[in-house]
Design an enzyme around this catalytic site. Structure first.
Site, PDB file in Angstrom:
ATOM      1  CG  ASP A   8      -1.843   1.450   1.626  1.00 36.20           C
ATOM      2  OD1 ASP A   8      -2.481   1.397   0.603  1.00 36.20           O
ATOM      3  OD2 ASP A   8      -1.458   2.143   2.394  1.00 36.20           O
ATOM      4  CG  ASP A  10      -1.658   7.971   0.470  1.00 42.33           C
ATOM      5  OD1 ASP A  10      -0.571   8.207   0.265  1.00 42.33           O
ATOM      6  OD2 ASP A  10      -2.724   7.929   0.036  1.00 42.33           O
ATOM      7  N   GLY A  45      -7.616   4.544   3.361  1.00 40.17           N
ATOM      8  CA  GLY A  45      -7.561   3.524   2.450  1.00 40.17           C
ATOM      9  C   GLY A  45      -8.636   3.653   1.734  1.00 40.17           C
ATOM     10  NE  ARG A  48      -9.487  12.533  -4.986  1.00 40.48           N
ATOM     11  CZ  ARG A  48      -8.905  12.693  -6.274  1.00 40.48           C
ATOM     12  NH1 ARG A  48      -9.519  13.369  -7.196  1.00 40.48           N
ATOM     13  NH2 ARG A  48      -7.871  12.065  -6.693  1.00 40.48           N
ATOM     14  NE  ARG A 116      -9.285   8.772 -10.156  1.00 42.90           N
ATOM     15  CZ  ARG A 116     -10.066   9.174 -11.087  1.00 42.90           C
ATOM     16  NH1 ARG A 116     -11.350   9.558 -10.431  1.00 42.90           N
ATOM     17  NH2 ARG A 116     -10.203   9.281 -12.285  1.00 42.90           N
ATOM     18  CG  ASP A 169      -2.066   2.611   6.185  1.00 41.29           C
ATOM     19  OD1 ASP A 169      -2.460   2.151   5.029  1.00 41.29           O
ATOM     20  OD2 ASP A 169      -2.303   3.550   6.840  1.00 41.29           O
TER      21      ASP A 169
HETATM   22  P1  B16 Z   1      -6.708  10.157  -3.553  1.00 44.57           P
HETATM   23  P2  B16 Z   1      -3.757   4.202  -0.033  1.00 44.57           P
HETATM   24  C1  B16 Z   1      -5.581   6.234   0.054  1.00 44.57           C
HETATM   25  O1  B16 Z   1      -4.421   5.513  -0.361  1.00 44.57           O
HETATM   26  C2  B16 Z   1      -5.608   7.087   1.184  1.00 44.57           C
HETATM   27  O2  B16 Z   1      -5.203   6.326   2.407  1.00 44.57           O
HETATM   28  C3  B16 Z   1      -7.024   7.601   1.514  1.00 44.57           C
HETATM   29  O3  B16 Z   1      -6.767   8.305   2.608  1.00 44.57           O
HETATM   30  C4  B16 Z   1      -7.423   8.313   0.414  1.00 44.57           C
HETATM   31  O4  B16 Z   1      -8.759   8.894   0.642  1.00 44.57           O
HETATM   32  C5  B16 Z   1      -7.275   7.396  -1.022  1.00 44.57           C
HETATM   33  O5  B16 Z   1      -6.103   6.898  -1.269  1.00 44.57           O
HETATM   34  C6  B16 Z   1      -7.673   8.228  -2.293  1.00 44.57           C
HETATM   35  O6  B16 Z   1      -6.704   9.197  -2.498  1.00 44.57           O
HETATM   36  O7  B16 Z   1      -7.674  11.303  -3.405  1.00 44.57           O
HETATM   37  O8  B16 Z   1      -5.256  10.932  -3.607  1.00 44.57           O
HETATM   38  O9  B16 Z   1      -7.150   9.553  -4.803  1.00 44.57           O
HETATM   39  O10 B16 Z   1      -3.622   4.110   1.524  1.00 44.57           O
HETATM   40  O11 B16 Z   1      -4.884   3.189  -0.620  1.00 44.57           O
HETATM   41  O12 B16 Z   1      -2.336   4.128  -0.795  1.00 44.57           O
HETATM   42 MG    MG Z   2      -3.000   3.189   3.149  1.00 41.30          MG
END
Ligand code: B16
Ligand code: MG
Length: 220
Positions: A8, A10, A45, A48, A116, A169
């Site tokens: 993963d 983030d 995780g 958006r 994304r 995580d």
């Molecule tokens: P984005 P991961 C996730 O990443 C984040 O943990 C989560 O908080 C976020 O809402 C999601 O990506 C979408 O992110 O707005 O940048 O498309 O933990 O799956 O790497």
């Molecule tokens: Mg994550």
């Protein structure tokens, strides 16, 4: 036998939590919607638009599909401004070390992220060459806890799901890995959650031998 490890992004390789928080908080404050760190933890995780739906649970009025789209754009514009400050120093402890060590042992490595913004984050961190495959929020129809992103990452590695281990995580990611039939190591906040095969406080506290000792489960 584990032949590939899917990380993963983030919360595992980099901590973007506070940047997500600051940008959602600005939008929530502008709209007068209560939002705090506890609610932010529920966004880990998930995609958006699903994150926005969680924030809007506290809104005083309903928001139309068009309004939701605009709020998500506002949040993401701010988030990308903050991401522009990200650099290799923001990688979490042990991240590059464990990925490099796995590759030296002939194990394939991938990223499986809901974000994304993965391409921008990977480029800012300078880690693209450490991975044989990347699957992210731009490639999938169903976000974690659906297993789609991990199954796609395994496919791009040329490996069956049962030969892959996931490092996660978030609760949504642990469930996605289990539904993909993959073994899963929980790190960070997820180390307290049920449903993983092993736990580590951070990547600095795990080893190639620990990861390769894990065995896949049957798909749920
Ligand atoms: P984005 P991961 C996730 O990443 C984040 O943990 C989560 O908080 C976020 O809402 C999601 O990506 C979408 O992110 O707005 O940048 O498309 O933990 O799956 O790497
Ligand atoms: Mg994550």
């Amino acid at each position: 036998m584990i032949r590939g490890v899917i990380f993963d992004l983030d919360g595992v390789l980099v901590s973007t939590d506070s940047l997500h928080y600051v940008s959602w908080k600005e939008v929530a404050d502008q709209e007068g919607i209560p939002f705090n760190e506890q609610i932010n933890a529920r966004l880990r995780g998930v995609s958006r638009m699903e994150s926005l739906a969680i924030i809007l649970e506290r809104a005083a009025r309903p928001y139309s599909a068009k309004e939701r789209e605009q709020l998500a754009i506002r949040k993401n514009d701010r988030y990308r401004e903050l991401l522009a400050t990200l650099g290799p120093g923001d990688l979490l402890p042990g991240a590059t070390e464990i990925v490099s060590a796995l590759r030296r042992r002939g194990i394939k490595t991938a990223i499986g992220s809901s974000s994304r913004n993965t391409p921008m984050i990977v480029d800012r961190l300078g880690i693209r060459d450490l991975f044989d495959a990347i699957a992210d929020g731009n490639d999938i129809r169903h976000s974690k806890p659906d297993p789609e992103v991990f199954l796609l990452a395994a496919n791009r590695l040329g490996l069956p799901a049962t030969a892959c281990l996931v490092v996660e995580d978030a609760a949504a990611g642990l469930e996605a890995a289990r539904r993909a039939g993959m073994a899963v190591l929980a790190v960070g906040a997820a180390a307290e959650l049920p449903g993983a095969d092993a736990q580590a406080q951070s990547l600095a506290e795990t080893s190639v031998d620990q990861l390769l000792s894990l065995r896949p489960r049957a798909t749920e």
